[in-house]
Design a protein around this motif. Structure first.
Motif, PDB file in Angstrom:
ATOM      1  N   PHE A   1       8.256   4.639   9.486  1.00 15.43           N
ATOM      2  CA  PHE A   1       9.084   3.433   9.575  1.00 15.43           C
ATOM      3  C   PHE A   1       9.536   2.938   8.205  1.00 15.43           C
ATOM      4  O   PHE A   1      10.703   2.629   8.001  1.00 15.43           O
ATOM      5  CB  PHE A   1       8.319   2.330  10.316  1.00 15.43           C
ATOM      6  N   ARG A   2       8.604   2.877   7.249  1.00 13.95           N
ATOM      7  CA  ARG A   2       8.978   2.371   5.930  1.00 13.95           C
ATOM      8  C   ARG A   2      10.059   3.235   5.290  1.00 13.95           C
ATOM      9  O   ARG A   2      11.091   2.737   4.858  1.00 13.95           O
ATOM     10  CB  ARG A   2       7.764   2.276   4.994  1.00 13.95           C
ATOM     11  N   SER A   3       9.847   4.547   5.250  1.00 10.22           N
ATOM     12  CA  SER A   3      10.824   5.414   4.579  1.00 10.22           C
ATOM     13  C   SER A   3      12.131   5.522   5.362  1.00 10.22           C
ATOM     14  O   SER A   3      13.211   5.513   4.778  1.00 10.22           O
ATOM     15  CB  SER A   3      10.229   6.794   4.329  1.00 10.22           C
ATOM     16  N   ASP A   4      12.056   5.596   6.705  1.00  8.64           N
ATOM     17  CA  ASP A   4      13.267   5.781   7.514  1.00  8.64           C
ATOM     18  C   ASP A   4      14.077   4.504   7.700  1.00  8.64           C
ATOM     19  O   ASP A   4      15.301   4.555   7.852  1.00  8.64           O
ATOM     20  CB  ASP A   4      12.904   6.310   8.905  1.00  8.64           C
ATOM     21  N   VAL A   5      13.402   3.369   7.745  1.00 10.71           N
ATOM     22  CA  VAL A   5      14.083   2.114   8.079  1.00 10.71           C
ATOM     23  C   VAL A   5      14.112   1.142   6.902  1.00 10.71           C
ATOM     24  O   VAL A   5      15.172   0.773   6.409  1.00 10.71           O
ATOM     25  CB  VAL A   5      13.432   1.435   9.308  1.00 10.71           C
TER      26      VAL A   5
END
Length: 106
Positions: A11-15
């Motif tokens: 979630f952190r890297s993708d969003v």
């Protein structure tokens, strides 16, 4: 570019760290309305490629992020810009309504 699948781990890297807006569709396999809007989101993803990334998160497999954000009902869509939630939409809607809402928020 088609929709991407996001997990609690990604979630952190993708969003949050994305350099462009990301619409996250929180869904589950047992959710009929979620399945109804999936093809529309795929089409919108291709039509707005370059402007926004459309991501899907299965809340049954990834309970962490939905719990932190406070997802209570699905389908639930949250638009993130610069790592912050800036707009949200609850429930299914026809493709033209979803696309119109998303374009107005970009």
């Amino acid at each position: 570019m088609a929709t991407i699948n996001v997990t609690d781990a990604s979630f952190r890297s993708d969003v949050l760290d994305s350099d462009k807006p990301v619409l996250v569709d929180f869904w589950a396999d047992w959710c009929g309305p979620c399945k109804m809007i999936a093809p529309a989101l795929e089409e919108i993803s291709e039509e707005l490629a370059g402007q926004v990334t459309i991501a899907k998160m299965d809340i049954m497999e990834n309970p962490g992020v939905p719990g932190e954000i406070g997802v209570r009902n699905i389908p639930f869509m949250v638009l993130f810009k610069d790592g912050k939630p800036v707009a949200q939409k609850l429930g299914a809607a026809p493709k033209n309504q979803l696309k119109g809402w998303l374009e107005s928020e970009l």
